[in-house]
Design a protein around this motif. Structure first.
Motif, PDB file in Angstrom:
ATOM      1  N   TYR A 132       0.721  -1.275  -0.185  1.00  0.00           N
ATOM      2  CA  TYR A 132       0.034   0.088  -0.051  1.00  0.00           C
ATOM      3  C   TYR A 132       0.839   1.147   0.070  1.00  0.00           C
ATOM      4  CZ  TYR A 132      -4.685   1.375   0.969  1.00  0.00           C
ATOM      5  OH  TYR A 132      -6.153   1.885   0.904  1.00  0.00           O
ATOM      6  N   SER A 133       0.657   2.075  -1.153  1.00  0.00           N
ATOM      7  CA  SER A 133       1.438   3.348  -1.175  1.00  0.00           C
ATOM      8  C   SER A 133       0.246   4.496  -0.970  1.00  0.00           C
ATOM      9  CB  SER A 133       2.152   3.655  -2.406  1.00  0.00           C
ATOM     10  OG  SER A 133       3.010   2.541  -2.528  1.00  0.00           O
ATOM     11  N   PHE A 134       0.394   5.508   0.191  1.00  0.00           N
ATOM     12  CA  PHE A 134      -0.696   6.146   0.360  1.00  0.00           C
ATOM     13  C   PHE A 134      -0.244   7.490   0.783  1.00  0.00           C
ATOM     14  CE2 PHE A 134       0.104   3.426   3.677  1.00  0.00           C
ATOM     15  CZ  PHE A 134      -0.127   4.023   4.820  1.00  0.00           C
ATOM     16  N   ARG A 135      -1.183   8.778   1.021  1.00  0.00           N
ATOM     17  CA  ARG A 135      -0.923   9.909   1.775  1.00  0.00           C
ATOM     18  C   ARG A 135      -1.674   9.590   3.118  1.00  0.00           C
ATOM     19  NH1 ARG A 135      -0.676  15.177   0.137  1.00  0.00           N
ATOM     20  NH2 ARG A 135       1.473  14.581  -1.146  1.00  0.00           N
ATOM     21  N   LEU A 136      -0.738   9.928   3.877  1.00  0.00           N
ATOM     22  CA  LEU A 136      -1.494   9.982   5.405  1.00  0.00           C
ATOM     23  C   LEU A 136      -2.216  11.280   5.569  1.00  0.00           C
ATOM     24  CD1 LEU A 136       1.849   9.131   7.390  1.00  0.00           C
ATOM     25  CD2 LEU A 136      -0.370   7.846   7.542  1.00  0.00           C
ATOM     26  N   PRO A 137      -3.096  11.394   6.272  1.00  0.00           N
ATOM     27  CA  PRO A 137      -3.893  12.754   6.917  1.00  0.00           C
ATOM     28  C   PRO A 137      -2.701  13.421   7.299  1.00  0.00           C
ATOM     29  CG  PRO A 137      -5.140  10.637   7.573  1.00  0.00           C
ATOM     30  CD  PRO A 137      -3.926  10.139   7.153  1.00  0.00           C
ATOM     31  N   GLU A 138      -3.146  14.698   7.203  1.00  0.00           N
ATOM     32  CA  GLU A 138      -2.027  15.776   7.489  1.00  0.00           C
ATOM     33  C   GLU A 138      -2.051  16.328   8.976  1.00  0.00           C
ATOM     34  OE1 GLU A 138      -1.652  19.073   5.173  1.00  0.00           O
ATOM     35  OE2 GLU A 138      -1.972  17.962   3.049  1.00  0.00           O
ATOM     36  N   ARG A 139      -2.996  16.076   9.579  1.00  0.00           N
ATOM     37  CA  ARG A 139      -3.181  16.614  11.084  1.00  0.00           C
ATOM     38  C   ARG A 139      -2.511  15.831  12.139  1.00  0.00           C
ATOM     39  NH1 ARG A 139      -8.050  14.102   9.965  1.00  0.00           N
ATOM     40  NH2 ARG A 139      -9.069  13.131  11.428  1.00  0.00           N
ATOM     41  N   LYS A 140      -1.939  16.342  12.930  1.00  0.00           N
ATOM     42  CA  LYS A 140      -1.391  15.631  14.210  1.00  0.00           C
ATOM     43  C   LYS A 140      -2.582  15.047  14.832  1.00  0.00           C
ATOM     44  CE  LYS A 140       1.043  16.854  18.707  1.00  0.00           C
ATOM     45  NZ  LYS A 140       1.411  17.678  19.284  1.00  0.00           N
ATOM     46  N   SER A 141      -2.346  13.876  15.522  1.00  0.00           N
ATOM     47  CA  SER A 141      -3.047  12.748  16.117  1.00  0.00           C
ATOM     48  C   SER A 141      -4.153  12.108  15.308  1.00  0.00           C
ATOM     49  CB  SER A 141      -3.640  13.299  17.321  1.00  0.00           C
ATOM     50  OG  SER A 141      -2.821  14.105  18.193  1.00  0.00           O
ATOM     51  N   SER A 142      -4.045  12.327  13.972  1.00  0.00           N
ATOM     52  CA  SER A 142      -4.893  11.668  13.091  1.00  0.00           C
ATOM     53  C   SER A 142      -4.458  10.251  13.045  1.00  0.00           C
ATOM     54  CB  SER A 142      -5.012  12.217  11.590  1.00  0.00           C
ATOM     55  OG  SER A 142      -3.584  12.191  11.064  1.00  0.00           O
ATOM     56  N   VAL A 143      -5.463   9.315  12.828  1.00  0.00           N
ATOM     57  CA  VAL A 143      -4.889   7.858  12.568  1.00  0.00           C
ATOM     58  C   VAL A 143      -5.544   7.243  11.341  1.00  0.00           C
ATOM     59  CG1 VAL A 143      -5.600   5.581  13.660  1.00  0.00           C
ATOM     60  CG2 VAL A 143      -5.479   7.776  15.178  1.00  0.00           C
ATOM     61  N   ALA A 144      -4.578   6.543  10.464  1.00  0.00           N
ATOM     62  CA  ALA A 144      -4.876   5.685   9.404  1.00  0.00           C
ATOM     63  C   ALA A 144      -4.993   4.330   9.864  1.00  0.00           C
ATOM     64  CB  ALA A 144      -3.881   5.983   8.381  1.00  0.00           C
ATOM     65  N   HIS A 145      -5.722   3.528   9.114  1.00  0.00           N
ATOM     66  CA  HIS A 145      -5.884   2.252   9.346  1.00  0.00           C
ATOM     67  C   HIS A 145      -5.760   1.420   8.109  1.00  0.00           C
ATOM     68  CE1 HIS A 145      -8.218   2.991  13.067  1.00  0.00           C
ATOM     69  NE2 HIS A 145      -8.475   4.159  12.453  1.00  0.00           N
ATOM     70  N   LEU A 146      -4.924   0.231   8.254  1.00  0.00           N
ATOM     71  CA  LEU A 146      -4.638  -0.862   7.280  1.00  0.00           C
ATOM     72  C   LEU A 146      -5.174  -2.231   8.049  1.00  0.00           C
ATOM     73  CD1 LEU A 146      -1.005   0.052   6.003  1.00  0.00           C
ATOM     74  CD2 LEU A 146      -3.292   0.846   5.140  1.00  0.00           C
ATOM     75  N   TYR A 147      -5.914  -3.015   7.124  1.00  0.00           N
ATOM     76  CA  TYR A 147      -6.629  -4.129   7.466  1.00  0.00           C
ATOM     77  C   TYR A 147      -6.220  -5.499   6.775  1.00  0.00           C
ATOM     78  CZ  TYR A 147      -9.988  -0.810   9.765  1.00  0.00           C
ATOM     79  OH  TYR A 147     -10.307   0.383  10.462  1.00  0.00           O
ATOM     80  N   PRO A 148      -5.241  -5.985   7.197  1.00  0.00           N
ATOM     81  CA  PRO A 148      -4.616  -7.390   7.103  1.00  0.00           C
ATOM     82  C   PRO A 148      -5.524  -8.363   7.454  1.00  0.00           C
ATOM     83  CG  PRO A 148      -3.025  -6.742   8.493  1.00  0.00           C
ATOM     84  CD  PRO A 148      -3.953  -5.402   8.172  1.00  0.00           C
ATOM     85  N   PHE A 149      -5.956  -9.550   6.438  1.00  0.00           N
ATOM     86  CA  PHE A 149      -6.714 -10.570   7.216  1.00  0.00           C
ATOM     87  C   PHE A 149      -5.800 -11.720   7.540  1.00  0.00           C
ATOM     88  CE2 PHE A 149      -8.895 -14.306   7.041  1.00  0.00           C
ATOM     89  CZ  PHE A 149      -9.985 -14.114   7.476  1.00  0.00           C
ATOM     90  N   ILE A 150      -5.605 -12.114   8.655  1.00  0.00           N
ATOM     91  CA  ILE A 150      -4.977 -13.322   9.030  1.00  0.00           C
ATOM     92  C   ILE A 150      -5.538 -14.582   8.774  1.00  0.00           C
ATOM     93  CG2 ILE A 150      -3.342 -13.878  11.037  1.00  0.00           C
ATOM     94  CD1 ILE A 150      -2.763 -11.113   9.852  1.00  0.00           C
ATOM     95  N   ASP A 151      -5.107 -15.334   8.033  1.00  0.00           N
ATOM     96  CA  ASP A 151      -5.794 -16.645   7.842  1.00  0.00           C
ATOM     97  C   ASP A 151      -5.259 -17.634   8.830  1.00  0.00           C
ATOM     98  OD1 ASP A 151      -3.398 -18.149   6.857  1.00  0.00           O
ATOM     99  OD2 ASP A 151      -3.633 -17.335   4.760  1.00  0.00           O
ATOM    100  N   ASP A 152      -5.694 -18.909   8.645  1.00  0.00           N
ATOM    101  CA  ASP A 152      -5.435 -20.055   9.497  1.00  0.00           C
ATOM    102  C   ASP A 152      -4.079 -20.566   9.507  1.00  0.00           C
ATOM    103  OD1 ASP A 152      -6.823 -21.877  11.299  1.00  0.00           O
ATOM    104  OD2 ASP A 152      -6.648 -23.506  10.166  1.00  0.00           O
TER     105      ASP A 152
END
Length: 324
Positions: free
Chosen positions: A195-215
């Protein structure tokens, strides 16, 4: 096969009712980003290529469109580096091998990663006609996607490739049923392995990435590039609550390994990137398992965002305890 069946069931539950915008509302990421081939890694893109996959349920038989927001390089959403000289090529693939080809699942654009049947392609440069507007690829018959029987779906691949220049192209995707507006494909989803992406600019903002963990996963290693030590990277799951991961310096990779317990298998992990200051910053992330295989990030988290299960350790005092 068992873990893919579980993914299928959770996928159907979690996806219904959500439009397929990438980045999604769950991720809280402003844009995807791809820099031109001549850019320096310190701008936040390690390989100038981004690969995304779109899932269309087998039950959906109407034409679909893949729309790109602000595909040109030049304008208020993009990242200049001197003169606007960057060209980015977007290509849509379907058919056999689009996703099943091993090179298509690697984090580096090497080998036969452009696998499958090329369905559409267009190269964009700085062009006011496309600045801040949507460009539509399609229509595509869902049958043109690669069969993904374990998920009862078809898969399309989109590759964004910075073929020239050194500016950053910031953009978004939408899988739509319409060519001129964003109308969601019910039950769809999207995923990527890097994933290549731009983070939110403001302090204390939170970006989320969601990997799925298989068995089969017993540990994961998170890899992040060019975060500039601008904050914290935290891992949340149904069994982990604010576990710290290693952030990266400027132009460098940060890595940390994290065990996976049985309770976390066949669930989604929330990789949170917390900004420590207000700034513009682009970065790259991927996750691998114990076999060094890339783990997919889903735009709509499979099964929904994880919620930590607090374990209460309550001890009742026996009436015979203590002194009488």
């Amino acid at each position: 096969m068992k873990n893919l069946i579980i993914i299928s069931l959770l996928f159907l539950i979690s996806s219904e009712g959500y439009s397929q915008l990438v980045p999604s509302e769950f991720e809280q990421i402003t844009h995807l980003v791809t820099f031109g081939a001549d850019s320096e890694p310190g701008w936040g893109d390690d390989d100038h290529t981004q690969v995304f996959f779109f899932i269309v349920p087998e039950s959906f038989t109407k034409p679909v469109y893949i729309r790109v927001f602000d595909p040109d390089t030049g304008g208020k959403h993009d990242e200049p580096n001197g003169e606007w000289d960057t060209r980015v090529k977007f290509s849509v693939y379907g058919g056999k091998g689009a996703h099943s080809e091993p090179d298509a699942k690697k984090i580096d654009p090497v080998g036969n990663y452009k696998s499958g049947t090329l369905l559409a392609t267009k190269t964009f440069k700085a062009d006011e006609r496309y600045d801040g507007k949507w460009y539509t690829f399609g229509p595509f018959n869902p049958q043109e996607g690669e069969v993904f029987p374990q998920l009862s779906s078809r898969v399309f691949k989109v590759i964004a490739e910075g073929v020239a220049g050194d500016d950053g192209n910031l953009y978004k995707y939408f899988l739509s049923t319409k060519n001129s507006e964003n109308q969601d494909v019910e039950g769809s989803n999207a995923f990527t392995y890097e994933y290549s992406f731009r983070l939110p600019e403001r302090k204390s903002s939170v970006a989320h990435l969601y990997p799925f963990i298989d068995d089969d996963v017993v540990s994961i290693t998170q890899h992040n590039f060019d975060f500039d030590f601008e904050g914290s990277i935290l891992i949340y799951s149904i069994a982990k609550n604010r576990h710290r991961a290693t952030p990266s310096k400027n132009k460098e990779w940060g890595r940390s390994k994290h065990p996976i317990i049985d309770e976390e298998k066949n669930t989604t992990v929330d990789l949170q990137i917390v900004k420590g200051r207000t700034s513009r910053n682009d970065m790259v992330c991927y996750v691998t398992n114990q076999y060094d295989e890339a783990v997919a990030f889903f735009s709509v988290p499979v099964g929904g965002p994880p919620k930590y299960k607090y374990k209460l350790n309550v001890r009742y005092k026996d009436k015979n305890d203590g002194n009488n």
